[in-house]
Design a protein around this motif. Structure first.
Motif, PDB file in Angstrom:
ATOM      1  N   ALA A  43     -21.932  20.928 -42.683  1.00  0.00           N
ATOM      2  CA  ALA A  43     -21.074  22.048 -42.319  1.00  0.00           C
ATOM      3  C   ALA A  43     -19.613  21.600 -42.297  1.00  0.00           C
ATOM      4  N   GLY A  44     -18.774  22.296 -43.048  1.00  0.00           N
ATOM      5  CA  GLY A  44     -17.359  21.954 -43.107  1.00  0.00           C
ATOM      6  C   GLY A  44     -17.004  20.972 -44.200  1.00  0.00           C
ATOM      7  N   TYR A  45     -18.019  20.389 -44.856  1.00  0.00           N
ATOM      8  CA  TYR A  45     -17.756  19.406 -45.896  1.00  0.00           C
ATOM      9  C   TYR A  45     -18.161  19.877 -47.279  1.00  0.00           C
ATOM     10  N   LEU A  46     -18.951  20.954 -47.350  1.00  0.00           N
ATOM     11  CA  LEU A  46     -19.406  21.411 -48.654  1.00  0.00           C
ATOM     12  C   LEU A  46     -18.257  22.015 -49.454  1.00  0.00           C
ATOM     13  N   PRO A  47     -18.179  21.713 -50.745  1.00  0.00           N
ATOM     14  CA  PRO A  47     -17.115  22.265 -51.585  1.00  0.00           C
ATOM     15  C   PRO A  47     -17.378  23.730 -51.921  1.00  0.00           C
ATOM     16  N   ASN A  48     -16.354  24.396 -52.411  1.00  0.00           N
ATOM     17  CA  ASN A  48     -16.474  25.812 -52.764  1.00  0.00           C
ATOM     18  C   ASN A  48     -17.548  26.052 -53.824  1.00  0.00           C
ATOM     19  N   SER A  49     -17.799  25.043 -54.670  1.00  0.00           N
ATOM     20  CA  SER A  49     -18.784  25.216 -55.737  1.00  0.00           C
ATOM     21  C   SER A  49     -20.166  25.535 -55.178  1.00  0.00           C
ATOM     22  N   TYR A  50     -20.444  25.074 -53.951  1.00  0.00           N
ATOM     23  CA  TYR A  50     -21.735  25.385 -53.351  1.00  0.00           C
ATOM     24  C   TYR A  50     -21.789  26.838 -52.888  1.00  0.00           C
ATOM     25  N   PHE A  51     -20.763  27.251 -52.166  1.00  0.00           N
ATOM     26  CA  PHE A  51     -20.787  28.598 -51.601  1.00  0.00           C
ATOM     27  C   PHE A  51     -20.652  29.675 -52.670  1.00  0.00           C
ATOM     28  N   GLU A  52     -20.048  29.329 -53.809  1.00  0.00           N
ATOM     29  CA  GLU A  52     -19.958  30.295 -54.894  1.00  0.00           C
ATOM     30  C   GLU A  52     -21.332  30.634 -55.465  1.00  0.00           C
ATOM     31  N   ARG A  53     -22.321  29.788 -55.215  1.00  0.00           N
ATOM     32  CA  ARG A  53     -23.657  30.016 -55.742  1.00  0.00           C
ATOM     33  C   ARG A  53     -24.502  30.864 -54.795  1.00  0.00           C
ATOM     34  N   ASN A 254     -19.526   9.289 -48.218  1.00  0.00           N
ATOM     35  CA  ASN A 254     -18.851  10.546 -48.597  1.00  0.00           C
ATOM     36  C   ASN A 254     -19.856  11.672 -48.812  1.00  0.00           C
ATOM     37  N   ALA A 255     -20.781  11.842 -47.888  1.00  0.00           N
ATOM     38  CA  ALA A 255     -21.838  12.844 -48.054  1.00  0.00           C
ATOM     39  C   ALA A 255     -21.263  14.251 -48.163  1.00  0.00           C
ATOM     40  N   CYS A 256     -21.914  15.062 -48.994  1.00  0.00           N
ATOM     41  CA  CYS A 256     -21.697  16.524 -49.065  1.00  0.00           C
ATOM     42  C   CYS A 256     -20.399  16.979 -49.717  1.00  0.00           C
ATOM     43  N   ASN A 257     -19.556  16.085 -50.209  1.00  0.00           N
ATOM     44  CA  ASN A 257     -18.228  16.531 -50.635  1.00  0.00           C
ATOM     45  C   ASN A 257     -18.141  16.900 -52.107  1.00  0.00           C
ATOM     46  N   GLY A 258     -19.269  17.061 -52.782  1.00  0.00           N
ATOM     47  CA  GLY A 258     -19.247  17.509 -54.173  1.00  0.00           C
ATOM     48  C   GLY A 258     -19.019  16.413 -55.183  1.00  0.00           C
ATOM     49  N   GLN A 259     -18.917  15.164 -54.742  1.00  0.00           N
ATOM     50  CA  GLN A 259     -18.754  14.028 -55.635  1.00  0.00           C
ATOM     51  C   GLN A 259     -20.013  13.173 -55.601  1.00  0.00           C
TER      52      GLN A 259
END
Length: 412
Positions: A43-53, A254-259
């Motif tokens: 929570a708070g670390y996921l990039p926008n690419s996740y929520f766009e889905r 660097n968990a969850c940050n889209g990299q």
């Protein structure tokens, strides 16, 4: 042996949560407070690419109703009861319902869909998942004398770990030209509802969610008997070991940050003529970015964009400190900033320390202190004899005089 396993689980959970990501220990349902509670909080670390889905307009296609006796039941939108006698029910991501139910084995937790389809059978003392994701479920049962057995079930209800396969079947495949005449053997995974107690003595933690590829990664430390060391590895949600179980610790940075995930590996194998505790930087494909060495600590310096930078610190002889520089700076002798390919970007003769309340870092070269920003770009060349950080004000010393840093550069 049981006490050893309990100690190994406690030790594993104490080490898998990376300090540098400020990850929290969480449980999917706030009412579940049993033994297996270690996972990341994306929570708070996921990039926008996740929520766009995610379809924000989709709602839970069912109704959770509370009865007069405080029990709960799941109904469809027409009022038909799909599942009753539930407690502690909790809707996840508008897709799943996590709840407990009385069984012949006592109160057990499970997960169903809005239509009542069982994803995780009601057979477990604990179910752990990740806030804002819910792509997998770490399940566990408590055994006598403190022993804990665990496993992982994916969002479709199939076992990730331990992997369970049916006998090989012949599956027709395309030859690339639309011709399906050819067949090859394939394994078909088993659902958790078919073998609900497919568990093993292991300490399991969710390590990373790759939002671009919609993939989960897990740290798994197999628990063994007396006289044997427990080793941790990284497993993906396809039941493949991407990093073999061969390290004492793997610490996600660097968990969850889209990299891609980067991890500090810790091992006490014999790298020289004697056993040493050494660390290295690995990526999620087991590639070595920073080689194993004694007396070093690795943390993320910056991962805001697609180019992650790492802070590698040389420690005093015999130090086993790990974590953020601010917490271990008394053990640091020198430091480097290194990119994701292992290239050294900056050298410092002391710890590279962030100035409080400012996106600037102090470093030292040729006996003088200078300042860089959070991308390792030089802001002030090394020229100061000392500096003093008072939070809202920073002082720097040059030629015996103290200057307010705000008079030299513009501070945020």
């Amino acid at each position: 042996m049981d006490m050893l396993i309990k100690k190994l689980i406690d030790s594993f959970y104490a080490n898998v949560l990376p300090i540098s990501v400020f990850c929290l220990t969480v449980v999917a349902s706030v009412l579940i407070t049993t033994s297996a509670q270690a996972t990341i909080n994306c929570a708070g670390y996921l990039p926008n690419s996740y929520f766009e889905r995610i379809d924000d307009d989709s709602k839970f296609a069912g109704k959770l109703i509370e009865s007069a006796d405080s029990s709960q039941q799941l109904e469809d939108l027409n009022g038909k009861v799909l599942l009753d006698n539930l407690t502690d029910a909790y809707i996840l991501m508008n897709k799943y319902l996590l709840a407990s139910k009385d069984t012949v084995s006592g109160k057990k937790y499970g997960v169903v869909t809005a239509t009542g389809e069982v994803i995780v059978p009601f057979a477990y003392d604990d179910i752990v998942t990740e806030p804002d994701i819910y792509t997998s479920f770490i399940v566990s049962i408590d055994m006598p004398n403190g022993l804990i057995k665990q496993g992982i079930v994916d969002r479709e209800g199939y076992w990730i770990y331990p992997a369970v396969n049916n006998a090989p079947q012949q599956r027709r495949i395309d030859n690339g030209y639309g011709n399906y005449r050819y067949a090859q053997p394939t394994q078909r995974l088993i659902e958790a509802v078919d073998v609900p107690l497919n568990l093993t003595a292991a300490a399991i933690s969710h390590a990373h969610y790759d939002s671009d590829n919609d993939r989960d990664y897990f740290l798994i430390k197999s628990l063994v008997g007396a006289g044997k060391s427990a080793q941790v590895g990284l497993l993906n949600d396809q039941s493949n070991w991407v990093i073999a179980q061969q390290y004492d610790e793997l610490q996600p940075l660097n968990a969850c940050n889209g990299q891609p995930l980067y991890l500090q590996a810790i091992s006490t194998k014999a790298f020289t003529s004697k056993m040493q505790r050494q660390t290295a930087l690995l990526d999620q494909n087991a590639s070595v970015i920073i080689p194993f060495a004694a007396n070093q600590n690795i943390e993320v310096f910056n991962s805001r964009d697609s180019s992650t930078l790492f802070l590698r610190s040389d420690l005093i002889e015999g130090s086993t400190a790990t974590g953020m520089t601010e917490d271990i700076k008394n053990d640091i002798v020198s430091a480097q900033i290194i990119d994701a390919k292992g290239k050294v970007i900056l050298l410092s003769e002391s710890a590279i320390v962030k100035l409080l309340y400012h996106q600037l870092y102090a470093y030292k070269q040729d006996g003088k202190f200078g300042l860089i920003d959070d991308r390792a770009n030089m802001v002030l060349a090394p020229q100061f004899d000392s500096y003093r950080d008072e939070g809202n004000k920073v002082w720097v010393e040059k030629q015996g005089k103290m200057f307010d840093l705000a008079t030299l550069i513009e501070l945020d």
